[in-house]
Design a protein around this motif. Structure first.
Motif, PDB file in Angstrom:
ATOM      1  N   GLY A 255       0.881   1.221  -8.941  1.00 31.67           N
ATOM      2  CA  GLY A 255       2.041   0.892  -8.119  1.00 31.67           C
ATOM      3  C   GLY A 255       1.958  -0.513  -7.540  1.00 31.67           C
ATOM      4  O   GLY A 255       0.982  -1.235  -7.731  1.00 31.67           O
TER       5      GLY A 255
ATOM      6  N   GLU B 284      -3.294  -3.814  -0.635  1.00 34.07           N
ATOM      7  CA  GLU B 284      -3.067  -2.374  -0.565  1.00 34.07           C
ATOM      8  C   GLU B 284      -1.895  -1.981  -1.438  1.00 34.07           C
ATOM      9  O   GLU B 284      -1.013  -2.795  -1.743  1.00 34.07           O
ATOM     10  CB  GLU B 284      -2.818  -1.920   0.874  1.00 34.07           C
ATOM     11  N   LEU B 285      -1.906  -0.711  -1.872  1.00 38.48           N
ATOM     12  CA  LEU B 285      -0.785  -0.140  -2.594  1.00 38.48           C
ATOM     13  C   LEU B 285       0.257   0.341  -1.589  1.00 38.48           C
ATOM     14  O   LEU B 285       0.019   0.360  -0.375  1.00 38.48           O
ATOM     15  CB  LEU B 285      -1.264   1.027  -3.465  1.00 38.48           C
ATOM     16  N   GLU B 286       1.399   0.753  -2.085  1.00 38.06           N
ATOM     17  CA  GLU B 286       2.486   1.203  -1.204  1.00 38.06           C
ATOM     18  C   GLU B 286       2.090   2.412  -0.364  1.00 38.06           C
ATOM     19  O   GLU B 286       2.599   2.591   0.745  1.00 38.06           O
ATOM     20  CB  GLU B 286       3.729   1.512  -2.032  1.00 38.06           C
ATOM     21  N   ASP B 287       1.175   3.236  -0.887  1.00 35.91           N
ATOM     22  CA  ASP B 287       0.747   4.414  -0.129  1.00 35.91           C
ATOM     23  C   ASP B 287      -0.408   4.113   0.819  1.00 35.91           C
ATOM     24  O   ASP B 287      -0.952   5.014   1.453  1.00 35.91           O
ATOM     25  CB  ASP B 287       0.355   5.555  -1.075  1.00 35.91           C
ATOM     26  N   GLY B 288      -0.790   2.834   0.921  1.00 31.82           N
ATOM     27  CA  GLY B 288      -1.858   2.438   1.841  1.00 31.82           C
ATOM     28  C   GLY B 288      -3.240   2.392   1.222  1.00 31.82           C
ATOM     29  O   GLY B 288      -4.209   1.993   1.883  1.00 31.82           O
ATOM     30  N   THR B 289      -3.378   2.765  -0.054  1.00 27.73           N
ATOM     31  CA  THR B 289      -4.676   2.696  -0.725  1.00 27.73           C
ATOM     32  C   THR B 289      -5.192   1.267  -0.725  1.00 27.73           C
ATOM     33  O   THR B 289      -4.473   0.344  -1.099  1.00 27.73           O
ATOM     34  CB  THR B 289      -4.574   3.213  -2.170  1.00 27.73           C
ATOM     35  N   ARG B 290      -6.442   1.074  -0.320  1.00 33.31           N
ATOM     36  CA  ARG B 290      -7.018  -0.264  -0.201  1.00 33.31           C
ATOM     37  C   ARG B 290      -7.482  -0.794  -1.561  1.00 33.31           C
ATOM     38  O   ARG B 290      -8.018  -0.064  -2.366  1.00 33.31           O
ATOM     39  CB  ARG B 290      -8.212  -0.235   0.752  1.00 33.31           C
TER      40      ARG B 290
ATOM     41  N   GLU C  21      -5.566  13.361 -12.275  1.00 32.71           N
ATOM     42  CA  GLU C  21      -6.359  13.444 -11.038  1.00 32.71           C
ATOM     43  C   GLU C  21      -7.793  13.889 -11.336  1.00 32.71           C
ATOM     44  O   GLU C  21      -8.374  14.719 -10.628  1.00 32.71           O
ATOM     45  CB  GLU C  21      -5.700  14.370 -10.011  1.00 32.71           C
TER      46      GLU C  21
ATOM     47  N   LYS D  61      -7.845  12.406  -5.435  1.00 34.58           N
ATOM     48  CA  LYS D  61      -6.941  11.397  -4.867  1.00 34.58           C
ATOM     49  C   LYS D  61      -7.679  10.064  -4.755  1.00 34.58           C
ATOM     50  O   LYS D  61      -8.864  10.021  -4.433  1.00 34.58           O
ATOM     51  CB  LYS D  61      -6.468  11.830  -3.478  1.00 34.58           C
TER      52      LYS D  61
ATOM     53  N   ARG E 211      -9.098   6.824  -3.258  1.00 39.68           N
ATOM     54  CA  ARG E 211      -9.491   6.370  -1.919  1.00 39.68           C
ATOM     55  C   ARG E 211      -9.474   4.850  -1.802  1.00 39.68           C
ATOM     56  O   ARG E 211      -9.039   4.294  -0.795  1.00 39.68           O
ATOM     57  CB  ARG E 211     -10.920   6.857  -1.601  1.00 39.68           C
TER      58      ARG E 211
END
Length: 323
Positions: free
Chosen positions: A196, A223-229, A144, A148, A150
């Motif tokens: 991911g 997008e990724l599974e966590d919603g990251t664009r 990290e 995180k 974005r």
């Protein structure tokens, strides 16, 4: 130590490159190239002049009928992958295939199912996660270093397509060529391994008037599974310089992987600076991992499951109306 008998289908740039790898000092002790196949008599004659000990064929089935092959490396154009791979799997031969895995999602799924049923090693030539710059990138993300995530930008820019060293009959075709398939797949696979699974939200592809020619532009939102664009911007045929890069924006800084292997990083409000990458982090060549897996040793390969999931993203990008 038992020698692994390897055959190569396709004597283009990648086929010859893999043969060179297999005959280098370390691998030459455990791998023997016993036969090669190519549709071009000219290519075969050129190869035979410097490798007279290796049998040559224009028919891959005849090659497989004649020789006891342990490992088959497939480096033919994508639309021929299915036929060659399925024949090898029917004979329970280990397979190492160039990317993209197939010429459609349906073919890729069938190849994956057949490989799992055959119980053999099935690998696809995804080399990017083995590169030292990507190994270092993954380390920075895991720690990290930039907080995180974005947003991720993926940039594919080619002043000319195909590139000067890449001239062949299929790479400009809409059926099996284009920079999305040929280059984008490396980055799509790498992103899926580092960050991911990817889902394509929407994609806009611009094709030229010729129905046979590959794309000139693509813009896509993923997008990724966590919603990251993830934003993809690709273009070919323009004045300027080639750029094949990924920029990762975090809550505390930015990491950029520029032009395949140049790693940069910086804190918010500060300039990006080069990140030192130790070449000892390199996990290449991929062929060594495939051989290790066949011999039951620790290895890191990407198999047809990886190829299938990369194919899902590729086809959603190229044919958004069908997914």
């Amino acid at each position: 130590m038992t020698m692994i008998k390897m055959a190569v289908i396709g004597l283009g740039k990648m086929g010859l490159h893999m043969i060179h790898q297999a005959t280098e000092a370390e691998l030459s002790k455990i791998v023997e190239i016993i036969a090669v196949c190519d549709a071009s008599e000219e290519n075969l004659a050129s190869f035979a002049s410097s490798h007279p000990e290796t049998k040559t064929y224009t028919d891959f089935k005849r090659l497989l009928d004649t020789h006891a092959v342990d490992l088959l490396y497939i480096a033919v154009p994508p639309k021929y992958h299915y036929a060659v791979v399925m024949e090898a799997l029917k004979r329970e031969i280990h397979v190492f295939c160039e990317k993209p895995l197939a010429n459609s999602v349906e073919e890729a799924r069938a190849m994956l199912e057949a490989a799992e049923k055959a119980g053999v090693v099935h690998a696809i030539h995804f080399s990017m996660p083995h590169e030292p710059s990507v190994v270092k990138l993954q380390e920075l993300i895991r720690q990290e270093t930039i907080g995180k995530i974005r947003k991720i930008d993926l940039i594919l820019q080619f002043p000319q397509w195909p590139r000067a060293w890449q001239q062949n009959a299929w790479i400009t075709s809409r059926e099996q060529g284009g920079f999305i398939l040929e280059v984008g797949i490396h980055w799509i696979h790498m992103i899926q391994k580092v960050f991911g699974a990817i889902r394509v939200i929407n994609s806009q592809v611009q094709f030229p008037e010729s129905k046979d020619e590959c794309e000139h532009e693509v813009q896509a939102a993923m997008e990724l599974e966590d919603g990251t664009r993830i934003q993809l911007n690709g273009i070919a045929h323009f004045a300027g310089e080639e750029r094949v890069s990924m920029v990762v924006y975090g809550t505390e800084g930015t990491i950029a992987l520029e032009n395949w292997d140049q790693l940069w990083s910086g804190r918010i409000g500060e300039p990006l600076v080069p990140v030192e990458v130790n070449e000892s982090l390199s996990q290449l060549p991929v062929l060594k991992h495939v051989i290790d897996r066949i011999q039951g040793q620790p290895s890191k390969i990407y198999d047809f499951n990886d190829g299938y999931h990369a194919q899902l993203v590729l086809e959603a990008l190229r044919n958004p109306d069908q997914f």
